[in-house]
Every structure is written in C-alpha cells, then in structure tokens.
Design an enzyme around this catalytic site. Sequence first.
Site, PDB file in Angstrom:
ATOM      1  N   ASP A 160       0.827  -1.221   0.000  1.00 23.65           N
ATOM      2  CA  ASP A 160       0.000   0.000   0.000  1.00 23.65           C
ATOM      3  C   ASP A 160       0.857   1.266   0.000  1.00 23.65           C
ATOM      4  O   ASP A 160       1.966   1.282   0.533  1.00 23.65           O
ATOM      5  CB  ASP A 160      -0.903  -0.023   1.243  1.00 23.65           C
ATOM      6  CG  ASP A 160      -2.039   0.989   1.133  1.00 23.65           C
ATOM      7  OD1 ASP A 160      -2.320   1.467   0.017  1.00 23.65           O
ATOM      8  OD2 ASP A 160      -2.649   1.294   2.179  1.00 23.65           O
ATOM      9  N   GLY A 161       0.310   2.318  -0.591  1.00 23.65           N
ATOM     10  CA  GLY A 161       0.960   3.631  -0.520  1.00 23.65           C
ATOM     11  C   GLY A 161       1.553   4.126  -1.831  1.00 23.65           C
ATOM     12  O   GLY A 161       2.218   5.164  -1.856  1.00 23.65           O
TER      13      GLY A 161
ATOM     14  N   ARG B 219       0.085   7.658  -2.610  1.00 27.60           N
ATOM     15  CA  ARG B 219       0.596   8.726  -1.739  1.00 27.60           C
ATOM     16  C   ARG B 219       2.071   9.006  -2.016  1.00 27.60           C
ATOM     17  O   ARG B 219       2.518  10.157  -1.995  1.00 27.60           O
ATOM     18  CB  ARG B 219       0.381   8.341  -0.265  1.00 27.60           C
ATOM     19  CG  ARG B 219      -1.027   8.653   0.221  1.00 27.60           C
ATOM     20  CD  ARG B 219      -1.365   7.906   1.490  1.00 27.60           C
ATOM     21  NE  ARG B 219      -1.620   6.498   1.211  1.00 27.60           N
ATOM     22  CZ  ARG B 219      -1.693   5.556   2.151  1.00 27.60           C
ATOM     23  NH1 ARG B 219      -1.510   5.885   3.412  1.00 27.60           N
ATOM     24  NH2 ARG B 219      -1.958   4.316   1.819  1.00 27.60           N
ATOM     25  N   TRP B 220       2.828   7.962  -2.321  1.00 22.81           N
ATOM     26  CA  TRP B 220       4.245   8.136  -2.666  1.00 22.81           C
ATOM     27  C   TRP B 220       4.351   9.075  -3.870  1.00 22.81           C
ATOM     28  O   TRP B 220       5.165  10.000  -3.889  1.00 22.81           O
ATOM     29  CB  TRP B 220       4.848   6.769  -2.988  1.00 22.81           C
ATOM     30  CG  TRP B 220       6.311   6.777  -3.334  1.00 22.81           C
ATOM     31  CD1 TRP B 220       7.351   6.587  -2.469  1.00 22.81           C
ATOM     32  CD2 TRP B 220       6.889   6.969  -4.633  1.00 22.81           C
ATOM     33  NE1 TRP B 220       8.552   6.663  -3.152  1.00 22.81           N
ATOM     34  CE2 TRP B 220       8.292   6.895  -4.485  1.00 22.81           C
ATOM     35  CE3 TRP B 220       6.369   7.206  -5.907  1.00 22.81           C
ATOM     36  CZ2 TRP B 220       9.178   7.037  -5.563  1.00 22.81           C
ATOM     37  CZ3 TRP B 220       7.245   7.346  -6.973  1.00 22.81           C
ATOM     38  CH2 TRP B 220       8.630   7.270  -6.798  1.00 22.81           C
TER      39      TRP B 220
ATOM     40  N   HIS C 210       2.764   3.284  -8.990  1.00 26.05           N
ATOM     41  CA  HIS C 210       2.590   1.843  -9.240  1.00 26.05           C
ATOM     42  C   HIS C 210       3.829   1.264  -9.929  1.00 26.05           C
ATOM     43  O   HIS C 210       4.254   0.159  -9.628  1.00 26.05           O
ATOM     44  CB  HIS C 210       1.342   1.593 -10.091  1.00 26.05           C
ATOM     45  CG  HIS C 210       0.060   1.955  -9.380  1.00 26.05           C
ATOM     46  ND1 HIS C 210      -0.196   1.567  -8.084  1.00 26.05           N
ATOM     47  CD2 HIS C 210      -1.030   2.661  -9.786  1.00 26.05           C
ATOM     48  CE1 HIS C 210      -1.398   2.021  -7.726  1.00 26.05           C
ATOM     49  NE2 HIS C 210      -1.919   2.689  -8.740  1.00 26.05           N
TER      50      HIS C 210
ATOM     51  N   THR D 281     -10.606  -7.316  -5.930  1.00 28.72           N
ATOM     52  CA  THR D 281     -11.903  -7.299  -6.618  1.00 28.72           C
ATOM     53  C   THR D 281     -12.539  -5.917  -6.500  1.00 28.72           C
ATOM     54  O   THR D 281     -13.395  -5.560  -7.300  1.00 28.72           O
ATOM     55  CB  THR D 281     -12.853  -8.372  -6.024  1.00 28.72           C
ATOM     56  OG1 THR D 281     -12.747  -8.324  -4.583  1.00 28.72           O
ATOM     57  CG2 THR D 281     -12.494  -9.766  -6.475  1.00 28.72           C
TER      58      THR D 281
ATOM     59  N   ASN E 280     -10.652  -3.106  -6.636  1.00 27.09           N
ATOM     60  CA  ASN E 280      -9.860  -2.144  -7.417  1.00 27.09           C
ATOM     61  C   ASN E 280     -10.471  -1.824  -8.786  1.00 27.09           C
ATOM     62  O   ASN E 280     -10.077  -0.852  -9.432  1.00 27.09           O
ATOM     63  CB  ASN E 280      -8.409  -2.635  -7.604  1.00 27.09           C
ATOM     64  CG  ASN E 280      -7.574  -2.508  -6.353  1.00 27.09           C
ATOM     65  OD1 ASN E 280      -6.608  -3.253  -6.175  1.00 27.09           O
ATOM     66  ND2 ASN E 280      -7.908  -1.578  -5.463  1.00 27.09           N
TER      67      ASN E 280
ATOM     68  N   ARG F 202       1.374  -4.932   6.150  1.00 28.88           N
ATOM     69  CA  ARG F 202       0.776  -3.874   5.334  1.00 28.88           C
ATOM     70  C   ARG F 202       1.673  -2.648   5.435  1.00 28.88           C
ATOM     71  O   ARG F 202       2.041  -2.242   6.537  1.00 28.88           O
ATOM     72  CB  ARG F 202      -0.637  -3.523   5.792  1.00 28.88           C
ATOM     73  CG  ARG F 202      -1.253  -2.436   4.888  1.00 28.88           C
ATOM     74  CD  ARG F 202      -2.707  -2.184   5.166  1.00 28.88           C
ATOM     75  NE  ARG F 202      -3.271  -1.297   4.162  1.00 28.88           N
ATOM     76  CZ  ARG F 202      -4.512  -1.359   3.712  1.00 28.88           C
ATOM     77  NH1 ARG F 202      -5.325  -2.259   4.182  1.00 28.88           N
ATOM     78  NH2 ARG F 202      -4.940  -0.507   2.798  1.00 28.88           N
TER      79      ARG F 202
ATOM     80  N   SER G  28      -8.362  -4.948   4.517  1.00 22.26           N
ATOM     81  CA  SER G  28      -8.943  -4.619   3.200  1.00 22.26           C
ATOM     82  C   SER G  28      -9.257  -5.859   2.360  1.00 22.26           C
ATOM     83  O   SER G  28      -8.881  -5.943   1.187  1.00 22.26           O
ATOM     84  CB  SER G  28      -8.006  -3.686   2.426  1.00 22.26           C
ATOM     85  OG  SER G  28      -7.857  -2.475   3.105  1.00 22.26           O
TER      86      SER G  28
ATOM     87  N   GLU H  66       0.270 -13.422  12.182  1.00 24.68           N
ATOM     88  CA  GLU H  66       0.681 -12.217  12.894  1.00 24.68           C
ATOM     89  C   GLU H  66       0.566 -11.048  11.922  1.00 24.68           C
ATOM     90  O   GLU H  66       0.830 -11.207  10.721  1.00 24.68           O
ATOM     91  CB  GLU H  66       2.134 -12.345  13.375  1.00 24.68           C
ATOM     92  CG  GLU H  66       2.338 -13.428  14.413  1.00 24.68           C
ATOM     93  CD  GLU H  66       1.582 -13.160  15.707  1.00 24.68           C
ATOM     94  OE1 GLU H  66       1.457 -11.983  16.100  1.00 24.68           O
ATOM     95  OE2 GLU H  66       1.097 -14.129  16.322  1.00 24.68           O
TER      96      GLU H  66
HETATM   97  C1  FPP Z   1      -2.034   0.172  -3.295  1.00 23.73           C
HETATM   98  O1  FPP Z   1      -1.558   1.483  -3.399  1.00 23.73           O
HETATM   99  C2  FPP Z   1      -1.494  -0.640  -4.376  1.00 23.73           C
HETATM  100  C3  FPP Z   1      -2.239  -1.242  -5.345  1.00 23.73           C
HETATM  101  C4  FPP Z   1      -3.695  -1.138  -5.425  1.00 23.73           C
HETATM  102  C5  FPP Z   1      -1.624  -2.027  -6.410  1.00 23.73           C
HETATM  103  C6  FPP Z   1      -0.340  -2.704  -6.093  1.00 23.73           C
HETATM  104  C7  FPP Z   1       0.373  -2.875  -7.365  1.00 23.73           C
HETATM  105  C8  FPP Z   1       1.702  -2.836  -7.553  1.00 23.73           C
HETATM  106  C9  FPP Z   1       2.685  -2.740  -6.472  1.00 23.73           C
HETATM  107  C10 FPP Z   1       2.285  -2.876  -8.905  1.00 23.73           C
HETATM  108  C11 FPP Z   1       1.899  -4.005  -9.806  1.00 23.73           C
HETATM  109  C12 FPP Z   1       1.804  -5.342  -9.198  1.00 23.73           C
HETATM  110  C13 FPP Z   1       2.266  -6.493  -9.723  1.00 23.73           C
HETATM  111  C14 FPP Z   1       1.860  -7.740  -9.064  1.00 23.73           C
HETATM  112  C15 FPP Z   1       3.180  -6.579 -10.884  1.00 23.73           C
HETATM  113  P1  FPP Z   1      -2.624   2.657  -3.568  1.00 23.73           P
HETATM  114  O2  FPP Z   1      -2.713   2.972  -5.033  1.00 23.73           O
HETATM  115  O3  FPP Z   1      -3.917   2.301  -2.948  1.00 23.73           O
HETATM  116  O4  FPP Z   1      -1.893   3.803  -2.795  1.00 23.73           O
HETATM  117  P2  FPP Z   1      -2.585   4.951  -1.941  1.00 23.73           P
HETATM  118  O5  FPP Z   1      -3.374   4.286  -0.844  1.00 23.73           O
HETATM  119  O6  FPP Z   1      -1.418   5.726  -1.427  1.00 23.73           O
HETATM  120  O7  FPP Z   1      -3.451   5.741  -2.880  1.00 23.73           O
END
Ligand code: FPP
Length: 267
Positions: free
Chosen positions: A33-34, A37-38, A50, A79, A81, A201, A209, A220
């Site tokens: 996650d993040g 925001r990053w 991403h 599901t 997303n 997480r 989530s 854990e």
């Molecule tokens: C959450 O960050 C992350 C995701 C919904 C997608 C995770 C995907 C990747 C790390 C890249 C592709 C994955 C693979 C398996 C090749 P967020 O977008 O919800 O961040 P935020 O909460 O800061 O908005």
Amino acid sequence: MSRPRGVYEDPTAAASIDPDGSADGLHVAIIMDGNGRWAKERGLPRALGHREGVAALRRTVEGAAALGISRLTVFGFSTENWRRPPREVSELMGLLKAYFRSDIDRLERDGVRVRIVGRRTGLDADILDIVERAERRTAANHRFVLQVAFNYGGQADIVDAARAFADQVERGIARPEDLTEGLFESLLSTAPAPAPDLIIRTSGEQRLSNFLLWECAYAELVFQEVYWPDYGPDHLRAALDEFGRRERRYGAVSDVPNAEDNILAAG
Ligand code: FPP
C-alpha cells in the site's frame, strides 16, 4: 517454519515441503500500500507510484529467500480495485503483464514458482494467457513460491468456495455434513498453500482490506510506516524481527505453565 495448510488439522506441526512444492520456510503476505501517496508527495501521477511499486516488488522477491521466507503472497489487484478510474485499472493490468514478460526468465532461473490466486473470470484473455504461461513455466520450481493475488477478494474467494461446495452437494458428490474447515479451505483459490505466518501492510494503514480473510486466522500482523515504492529487503527484515518477538499460541497456552497451573496440577 512453515506449517501444513490446515490450521485446524495440526497448527503446530512443521512440514519440510508444502503440498504445492515450496521448500520449508515462512509464508509472508504483503498488502503493498501507498503507491498513490508516494507519487502524490512527489507531484507525480499515481501511475508512476505503481511503476515504482513493481521495482519494490522485484527487490523484495529477490531478498526474501535469504531471510528464510519460502512463500510470498502479494496483493496486486483486488476485486474492489475495479472501482478505480479506468486508466488506473488499465495501468495496473499493464504492469502485471509487463512484470511477467520482463521477469519470467529470471524467476524461472532463480527457482521461483509463480502462482496467481483470485478470480480468473473477468480477466482479459491476454492477461490470463501471460499468467497461466508463467505458472506452467515455473511449475517444477521449489525454492520459492511467489503468489500474486490478482482480481482477488477474501470475501469473493469465500463465496466462490461456498458455491463450489454447494455445487458438489447438488451433484450428490458431497453431503452438507461433510463440510469441515479443512475441506472448505481446500476449495479456496489459495489452496493448497499453507496459511500465511505473517501479513504485512505498508503505508501505515492498519486494516486487512479484504485480503486473505479466511487464511489470516492465526497470522501475525505487522504494519509498517513506509510507502510500498520505498520498500525492500531491509524493511522485510525489520518486519521479520517484529514477527520473531511475537508468541504464537493458536488458541492454546504457552509451553511454560504458570505458577497457578503448577499449584492446581500438584493439588
Ligand atoms: C495500493 O496502493 C497498491 C495497489 C492497489 C496495487 C499494487 C500494485 C503494484 C505494487 C504494482 C503491480 C503489481 C504487480 C503484481 C506486478 P494505492 O494505489 O492504494 O496507494 P494509496 O493508498 O497511497 O493511494
């Protein structure tokens, strides 16, 4: 130490080989996650967050085996997303395809077995083709298992397992009273993998989530204050250090009886 999948069967028993082939070691699951925001903090589009997230995944997979992990499950696309803007959905689909195209040779060479968990219905044919080819090419690998939860939701997976069992009952293959925790979990898309020992997480959020809702029963949980694109083996080591300080009892009591137990036993 990895355990057989069914925590209900024998939660403390150790296994040297998991039923689907990974060597002995921990099963760690990560909610990456993040990314958004990053990117926002840097004035960049979310898509770049991403993309950096894929680089973090690569670093983390490469460092995991040396830390005693034999299976890593990452939450790549839920599901839920699908509710994101179509452009972001298509970016995430594209990243999964690009990841397997660019990394499959190395994953295969490094002894990594790839598995995709989640609902396959609803995924485009080209995605299915790439991920299923990756699964086939790495099916004989045993050193490490990388499970990518994609189009995955814990509730959806439980519903799908319930439907599969109901179907068996309807066809006369099973009776309702045959259903046990062990049978039920064998119908989940994560079967036959063992349940995760540790769920991490990133980004400081503290919730699951809809990730591994059945499988998390005795996991854990460690929440880390780092955005996923910055993650790597050092963060993973820190999470494992925290995990090592936890006492896992699986609903039982710890090995050392307390003074009161001794008095009762003696008396
Ligand atoms: C959450 O960050 C992350 C995701 C919904 C997608 C995770 C995907 C990747 C790390 C890249 C592709 C994955 C693979 C398996 C090749 P967020 O977008 O919800 O961040 P935020 O909460 O800061 O908005």
